[in-house]
Design a protein around this motif. Sequence first.
Motif, short mmCIF file in Angstrom:
data_model
loop_
_atom_site.label_atom_id
_atom_site.label_comp_id
_atom_site.label_asym_id
_atom_site.label_seq_id
_atom_site.Cartn_x
_atom_site.Cartn_y
_atom_site.Cartn_z
N ARG A 6 82.25 21.79 37.36
CA ARG A 6 81.28 20.93 36.89
C ARG A 6 80.68 19.97 37.87
NH1 ARG A 6 82.68 17.52 31.55
NH2 ARG A 6 80.54 17.07 31.83
N PHE A 7 81.41 19.81 38.82
CA PHE A 7 80.98 19.12 40.07
C PHE A 7 79.96 19.83 40.90
CE2 PHE A 7 81.42 18.37 44.75
CZ PHE A 7 81.03 16.85 44.72
N VAL A 8 80.35 21.12 41.18
CA VAL A 8 79.46 22.11 42.07
C VAL A 8 77.98 22.22 41.00
CG1 VAL A 8 79.14 24.42 42.95
CG2 VAL A 8 81.40 23.32 42.96
N SER A 9 78.13 22.36 39.75
CA SER A 9 76.77 22.59 39.20
C SER A 9 76.14 21.18 38.96
CB SER A 9 77.13 22.95 37.65
OG SER A 9 77.92 21.96 37.05
N GLY A 10 76.88 20.29 39.12
CA GLY A 10 76.11 18.80 39.31
C GLY A 10 75.47 18.74 40.42
N VAL A 11 75.90 19.08 41.58
CA VAL A 11 75.26 18.93 42.80
C VAL A 11 74.04 19.89 42.82
CG1 VAL A 11 75.64 19.53 45.37
CG2 VAL A 11 77.28 18.39 44.09
N GLY A 12 74.22 21.16 42.50
CA GLY A 12 73.00 22.25 42.46
C GLY A 12 71.81 21.62 41.46
N SER A 13 72.43 21.06 40.29
CA SER A 13 71.42 20.45 39.40
C SER A 13 70.67 19.29 40.00
CB SER A 13 71.90 20.21 38.26
OG SER A 13 72.61 21.22 37.49
N GLY A 14 71.24 18.56 40.80
CA GLY A 14 70.76 17.21 41.37
C GLY A 14 69.63 17.74 42.34
N ALA A 15 70.23 18.56 43.16
CA ALA A 15 69.24 19.23 44.21
C ALA A 15 67.95 19.85 43.65
CB ALA A 15 69.83 20.28 45.32
N ALA A 16 68.01 20.59 42.60
CA ALA A 16 67.15 21.20 41.88
C ALA A 16 65.93 20.12 41.08
CB ALA A 16 67.55 22.09 40.81
N VAL A 17 66.56 19.25 40.58
CA VAL A 17 65.67 18.03 39.98
C VAL A 17 64.89 17.49 41.09
CG1 VAL A 17 65.77 15.82 39.01
CG2 VAL A 17 67.19 17.68 38.14
N VAL A 18 65.23 17.16 42.41
CA VAL A 18 64.56 16.59 43.33
C VAL A 18 63.54 17.81 44.08
CG1 VAL A 18 64.57 15.83 45.87
CG2 VAL A 18 66.43 15.24 44.12
N ILE A 19 64.04 18.88 44.12
CA ILE A 19 63.15 20.02 44.94
C ILE A 19 62.06 20.53 44.03
CG2 ILE A 19 63.29 22.25 45.91
CD1 ILE A 19 66.32 21.65 46.79
N ALA A 20 62.32 20.82 42.64
CA ALA A 20 61.43 21.54 42.07
C ALA A 20 59.99 20.69 41.61
CB ALA A 20 62.12 21.93 40.40
N PRO A 21 60.06 19.52 41.26
CA PRO A 21 58.94 18.82 41.47
C PRO A 21 57.94 18.89 42.77
CG PRO A 21 60.61 17.32 40.94
CD PRO A 21 61.06 18.47 41.03
N LEU A 22 58.81 18.47 43.94
CA LEU A 22 58.17 18.53 45.27
C LEU A 22 57.67 19.74 45.41
CD1 LEU A 22 60.76 16.68 47.36
CD2 LEU A 22 58.96 15.59 46.63
N TYR A 23 58.08 20.86 45.17
CA TYR A 23 57.70 22.19 45.59
C TYR A 23 56.34 22.55 44.62
CZ TYR A 23 57.71 27.46 45.67
OH TYR A 23 57.15 28.69 45.77
N LEU A 24 56.29 22.09 43.36
CA LEU A 24 55.31 22.30 42.37
C LEU A 24 54.15 21.28 43.00
CD1 LEU A 24 57.24 22.38 38.94
CD2 LEU A 24 55.98 24.36 39.94
N SER A 25 54.50 20.26 43.30
CA SER A 25 53.19 19.47 43.73
C SER A 25 52.65 20.21 44.91
CB SER A 25 53.76 18.14 44.10
OG SER A 25 54.25 17.37 42.98
N GLU A 26 53.31 20.76 45.78
CA GLU A 26 52.93 21.24 47.22
C GLU A 26 52.13 22.54 46.98
OE1 GLU A 26 55.80 21.39 50.23
OE2 GLU A 26 56.12 19.32 50.16
N ILE A 27 52.53 23.44 45.96
CA ILE A 27 51.82 24.66 45.64
C ILE A 27 50.81 24.46 44.82
CG2 ILE A 27 54.00 25.95 46.39
CD1 ILE A 27 54.28 26.67 43.51
#
Length: 368
Positions: A6-27
Amino acid sequence: MLAVGRFVSGVGSGAAVVIAPLYLSEIAPVRLRGTLNLLNQLSIVVGILLTLTVGMVANRGSLWRVSVGGGLVLACAHLVLSALAVESPRFLWARGRRAEARTVLRHLRGVDDVDAEVATWGVSGGDAEQVADDMIADPESPNGTVKPVSSTELRADGTTVTVFNIFRLAQYRRQWLLVLLLQFGQQLSGINTVFYYSSTVLERMFSSQLSSVLTMLIGVLNVVATASAALFIDRFGRRPLLFTSMAAMVVAVTLLGVGLGLGLNVLAAVALYLVVASFAPGFGPVPFLLGTELFDVRAASAGGAWALGANWVGTFIVAMAFLPIQSLIGEWVFAIFVGSLLVCGGVFYVYVPETKGRTIDEIAATFK
């Protein structure tokens, strides 16, 4: 092992929540940037709904493995499909990799001539001087040239923007404060108390099984309302959705407090749905969207990290403080949420710019 997972998946989910909208805004093209980001938010609430559904079905005996296994399947699918994602052309351009940036942009847009879009991009950071000298004649450009820009104009101040210094840089301090307030304000609206209260309120009137179904319908409403916002975000703009949502929440949260305080269970139950219907199209997704639009490429990652952190800190504060405050003042606790909505709405009305139809660099320029 389950806790570690759960800790590892939480770290990954947290990173995705930040990266996904940034990536979408840039492309994304400017005219579709809001819609694409809302579709990302829609995928999140659909995932929440699926989780609620699986939880209802697989809540007996060894069926809990279905929930864990389902998450594993989705994670593997995401990993495989991510190989199809291209690097952000704005990221490449800002680091002086102009030929590669043009190639990626042509692939994304499906056209050969991307000069008009590239001309709206600024170049910042340590690669600026490298790019400046050969920017007049670009062999990758179908027209052969782009607007001449001096290295002084491109260089900015050369400072690497991180989560540790973004609030000390004058050109980003206002955006940083706005993003924090947007995220804190979202949580102080009381939205999570709806999910805390939903099953308790509904079980006062219905059986446990039926109340579970009605609680799941709150998730359905969340999906429908978020989907409706995706249709309008790039048509009407961010500010109209944000302020309409907050105004409706003032009414809905007030009704929820009155219903709970006076023991009007039907009113309280209806208010639960009204709060979600008010929140999902505006105050839910817009703070995350603005968090990707208020910063330029140099500060986007640091700003996004602060936005996510502020959201979770706000969630923690409300979760920890709600019950103790409620035990002291009863359902008047909802007056705090209404007051927060009113104060934040006033601040946002004055300081939050409309970003619809504007490039990231044009938006950033309004804060300089």
